[in-house]
Design a protein around this motif. Structure first.
Motif, PDB file in Angstrom:
ATOM      1  N   GLY A 143       0.849  -1.179   0.000  1.00  7.91           N
ATOM      2  CA  GLY A 143       0.000   0.000   0.000  1.00  7.91           C
ATOM      3  C   GLY A 143       0.886   1.230   0.000  1.00  7.91           C
ATOM      4  N   TYR A 144       0.253   2.410  -0.092  1.00  8.84           N
ATOM      5  CA  TYR A 144       1.024   3.649  -0.148  1.00  8.84           C
ATOM      6  C   TYR A 144       0.412   4.691   0.783  1.00  8.84           C
ATOM      7  CZ  TYR A 144       3.072   1.606  -4.355  1.00  8.84           C
ATOM      8  OH  TYR A 144       3.711   0.770  -5.246  1.00  8.84           O
ATOM      9  N   ALA A 145       1.285   5.443   1.441  1.00 10.24           N
ATOM     10  CA  ALA A 145       0.862   6.541   2.311  1.00 10.24           C
ATOM     11  C   ALA A 145       1.507   7.834   1.827  1.00 10.24           C
ATOM     12  CB  ALA A 145       1.266   6.265   3.758  1.00 10.24           C
ATOM     13  N   LEU A 146       0.678   8.817   1.508  1.00  9.51           N
ATOM     14  CA  LEU A 146       1.157  10.149   1.147  1.00  9.51           C
ATOM     15  C   LEU A 146       1.122  10.988   2.420  1.00  9.51           C
ATOM     16  CD1 LEU A 146      -0.013  12.266  -1.937  1.00  9.51           C
ATOM     17  CD2 LEU A 146       0.675  13.289   0.216  1.00  9.51           C
ATOM     18  N   ILE A 147       2.292  11.424   2.855  1.00  7.58           N
ATOM     19  CA  ILE A 147       2.427  12.106   4.142  1.00  7.58           C
ATOM     20  C   ILE A 147       3.072  13.467   3.923  1.00  7.58           C
ATOM     21  CG2 ILE A 147       3.378  11.959   6.466  1.00  7.58           C
ATOM     22  CD1 ILE A 147       3.626   8.884   5.895  1.00  7.58           C
ATOM     23  N   GLU A 148       2.380  14.521   4.288  1.00 11.68           N
ATOM     24  CA  GLU A 148       2.924  15.863   4.135  1.00 11.68           C
ATOM     25  C   GLU A 148       3.749  16.254   5.360  1.00 11.68           C
ATOM     26  OE1 GLU A 148      -0.206  18.167   1.260  1.00 11.68           O
ATOM     27  OE2 GLU A 148      -0.589  18.225   3.415  1.00 11.68           O
ATOM     28  N   ASP A 149       4.740  17.118   5.135  1.00  9.62           N
ATOM     29  CA  ASP A 149       5.540  17.649   6.227  1.00  9.62           C
ATOM     30  C   ASP A 149       4.688  18.555   7.113  1.00  9.62           C
ATOM     31  OD1 ASP A 149       7.580  16.409   4.870  1.00  9.62           O
ATOM     32  OD2 ASP A 149       8.471  18.273   4.113  1.00  9.62           O
ATOM     33  N   TYR A 205      -3.687   4.596   0.955  1.00 10.73           N
ATOM     34  CA  TYR A 205      -4.391   3.717   0.022  1.00 10.73           C
ATOM     35  C   TYR A 205      -3.828   2.318   0.168  1.00 10.73           C
ATOM     36  CZ  TYR A 205      -5.710   1.570  -4.450  1.00 10.73           C
ATOM     37  OH  TYR A 205      -6.188   0.721  -5.423  1.00 10.73           O
ATOM     38  N   THR A 206      -4.699   1.343   0.432  1.00  7.44           N
ATOM     39  CA  THR A 206      -4.214  -0.004   0.723  1.00  7.44           C
ATOM     40  C   THR A 206      -4.095  -0.900  -0.498  1.00  7.44           C
ATOM     41  OG1 THR A 206      -6.425  -0.948   1.087  1.00  7.44           O
ATOM     42  CG2 THR A 206      -5.324   0.080   2.981  1.00  7.44           C
ATOM     43  N   GLY A 207      -4.884  -0.647  -1.573  1.00 11.32           N
ATOM     44  CA  GLY A 207      -5.012  -1.671  -2.589  1.00 11.32           C
ATOM     45  C   GLY A 207      -5.736  -2.870  -1.985  1.00 11.32           C
ATOM     46  N   ASP A 208      -5.582  -4.040  -2.561  1.00 15.01           N
ATOM     47  CA  ASP A 208      -6.270  -5.242  -2.085  1.00 15.01           C
ATOM     48  C   ASP A 208      -5.514  -5.829  -0.901  1.00 15.01           C
ATOM     49  OD1 ASP A 208      -7.673  -4.685  -4.340  1.00 15.01           O
ATOM     50  OD2 ASP A 208      -7.338  -6.605  -5.328  1.00 15.01           O
ATOM     51  N   THR A 209      -6.235  -6.085   0.195  1.00 14.16           N
ATOM     52  CA  THR A 209      -5.550  -6.593   1.381  1.00 14.16           C
ATOM     53  C   THR A 209      -6.526  -7.092   2.433  1.00 14.16           C
ATOM     54  OG1 THR A 209      -3.917  -6.034   3.099  1.00 14.16           O
ATOM     55  CG2 THR A 209      -5.515  -4.335   2.531  1.00 14.16           C
ATOM     56  N   ARG A 210      -6.051  -7.991   3.260  1.00 16.35           N
ATOM     57  CA  ARG A 210      -6.709  -8.269   4.521  1.00 16.35           C
ATOM     58  C   ARG A 210      -6.407  -7.107   5.474  1.00 16.35           C
ATOM     59  NH1 ARG A 210     -10.500 -10.578   5.638  1.00 16.35           N
ATOM     60  NH2 ARG A 210      -9.841 -11.481   7.621  1.00 16.35           N
ATOM     61  N   PRO A 211      -7.211  -6.916   6.517  1.00 19.02           N
ATOM     62  CA  PRO A 211      -6.865  -5.895   7.513  1.00 19.02           C
ATOM     63  C   PRO A 211      -5.574  -6.278   8.222  1.00 19.02           C
ATOM     64  CG  PRO A 211      -8.725  -7.234   8.260  1.00 19.02           C
ATOM     65  CD  PRO A 211      -8.481  -7.604   6.828  1.00 19.02           C
ATOM     66  N   ASP A 223      -6.103  11.584   7.376  1.00 18.24           N
ATOM     67  CA  ASP A 223      -7.227  12.426   6.967  1.00 18.24           C
ATOM     68  C   ASP A 223      -8.153  11.663   6.036  1.00 18.24           C
ATOM     69  OD1 ASP A 223      -6.411  15.212   8.081  1.00 18.24           O
ATOM     70  OD2 ASP A 223      -4.600  14.381   7.188  1.00 18.24           O
ATOM     71  N   LEU A 224      -7.595  10.704   5.281  1.00 15.72           N
ATOM     72  CA  LEU A 224      -8.409   9.840   4.430  1.00 15.72           C
ATOM     73  C   LEU A 224      -7.723   8.480   4.315  1.00 15.72           C
ATOM     74  CD1 LEU A 224     -10.801   9.390   2.479  1.00 15.72           C
ATOM     75  CD2 LEU A 224      -9.314  10.228   0.638  1.00 15.72           C
ATOM     76  N   LEU A 225      -8.475   7.438   4.645  1.00 16.12           N
ATOM     77  CA  LEU A 225      -8.029   6.061   4.431  1.00 16.12           C
ATOM     78  C   LEU A 225      -8.898   5.459   3.340  1.00 16.12           C
ATOM     79  CD1 LEU A 225      -6.588   3.373   5.081  1.00 16.12           C
ATOM     80  CD2 LEU A 225      -8.254   3.032   6.924  1.00 16.12           C
ATOM     81  N   ILE A 226      -8.264   4.984   2.273  1.00 21.10           N
ATOM     82  CA  ILE A 226      -8.962   4.318   1.171  1.00 21.10           C
ATOM     83  C   ILE A 226      -8.634   2.836   1.291  1.00 21.10           C
ATOM     84  CG2 ILE A 226      -9.316   4.246  -1.323  1.00 21.10           C
ATOM     85  CD1 ILE A 226      -8.044   7.071  -1.427  1.00 21.10           C
ATOM     86  N   HIS A 227      -9.621   2.025   1.664  1.00 23.57           N
ATOM     87  CA  HIS A 227      -9.354   0.640   2.050  1.00 23.57           C
ATOM     88  C   HIS A 227     -10.201  -0.332   1.234  1.00 23.57           C
ATOM     89  CE1 HIS A 227      -8.658  -2.897   4.556  1.00 23.57           C
ATOM     90  NE2 HIS A 227      -7.803  -2.211   5.302  1.00 23.57           N
ATOM     91  N   ASP A 228      -9.594  -1.457   0.914  1.00 23.12           N
ATOM     92  CA  ASP A 228     -10.294  -2.591   0.323  1.00 23.12           C
ATOM     93  C   ASP A 228     -11.532  -2.917   1.169  1.00 23.12           C
ATOM     94  OD1 ASP A 228     -11.169  -5.163  -0.391  1.00 23.12           O
ATOM     95  OD2 ASP A 228      -9.164  -6.027  -0.439  1.00 23.12           O
TER      96      ASP A 228
END
Length: 306
Positions: A143-149, A205-211, A223-228
């Protein structure tokens, strides 16, 4: 920061939902997360713009990557010159390079493929980074995490003027963290007029995954989690078998992470237009804002203090 959901279906597209793709627009940059078949048409349909600098692939199942060769070819036909970076899970670089060459021609613009090692920063930009993390699917996946300073604290103009700081360049000096000397010799320090640093935004954003516990950690205060959320409770066993998640399981991850908003994606076609069922089950486990986005839906991700 704006997020456009280009494809929210599971492995099979439907008349209403295309396969996986999410476009993120931040300060003039565009990032594409996954690229299922038909993504370029979705970009045209929803007018997201095409100047994507990075593509982030979560895994190599077809509903997440088969749109990439066509999109790259379209960029070539449109005389693209700017470089493109494609990020893909460890061990999958040769397969993606083969996929990009399936049309038998090399694009005229530079294309580089990079393996995204879990736990590493895969892109470091101006005041942000994008980090890969391990997920749990049936194949090599991330998965990917976009993290701002952190951002500068708020400048208290009223206090600065009360201290005798003249309106002008000295305001900027103080806001930049530098002390200034006034005409009478008084020194004013930044901490007198600048508040504490303010957090940036975090999008996961997780893409396809188990928790997973790793996702909980990466999505801490997101601020936003996009989860399978492929399945509802009635197919919990199927979710476990296929290494996907239910809407309730995605909501539990969001709750444990303290996320503010949860977007449920990769919705199985078996639920058709009845996605309210997924939302209802998720809301029983998560108090924050929860929704199943429609294809083409764009949302803004505001700063935490806004």
């Amino acid at each position: 920061m704006y997020v456009t959901f280009l494809g929210t279906s599971g492995a099979i597209p439907s008349a209403e939902r295309n396969t996986s793709a999410i476009l993120v627009r931040r300060s003039g940059e565009r990032f594409l997360f996954d690229c299922g078949e038909g993504t370029q048409r979705q970009m045209m349909r929803y007018q997201t713009g095409f100047d994507v600098s990075h593509v982030f692939l979560t895994h190599l199942h077809g509903d997440h990557i088969l749109g990439l060769p066509g999109l790259c070819q379209t960029w070539d036909f449109n005389d693209r010159e700017s470089p493109l970076a494609v990020h893909t899970p460890p061990g999958t670089k040769p397969a993606i390079e083969s996929l990009l060459g399936v049309a038998g021609t090399d694009p005229a613009y530079p294309v580089s493929v990079h393996e995204a090692r879990p736990g590493s920063v895969v892109v470091r930009g101006e005041e942000y980074e994008i980090r890969a993390f391990r997920t749990n699917h049936r194949t090599q996946s991330v998965g990917y995490a976009l993290i701002e300073d952190e951002r500068k604290g708020r400048f208290d103009r009223e206090t600065a003027e009360a201290l005798g700081v003249p309106v002008g360049p000295k305001f900027g000096e103080l806001h930049s963290g530098n002390s200034v000397e006034l005409e009478d010799g008084t020194v004013v320090h930044p901490e007198q007029v600048v508040g504490p640093p303010r957090p940036g935004r975090r999008l996961v954003y997780t893409g396809d995954t188990r928790p997973t516990d790793v996702t909980v950690s990466e999505a801490r205060d997101a601020d936003l989690l996009i989860h399978d959320a492929t399945f509802a409770d009635d197919n919990a066993a199927r979710a476990q078998q296929t290494h996907h998640a239910t809407a309730r399981e995605a909501a539990d991850v969001a709750s444990r992470a303290g996320a503010k908003r949860l977007a449920l994606v990769h919705v199985s076609t078996r639920y058709g237009g009845a996605v309210d069922r997924l939302e209802h089950e998720a809301r029983e486990a998560f108090d924050g804002e929860t929704f199943v986005p429609d294809d083409g839906q764009e949302i803004e991700v505001p700063f935490p203090d806004e």
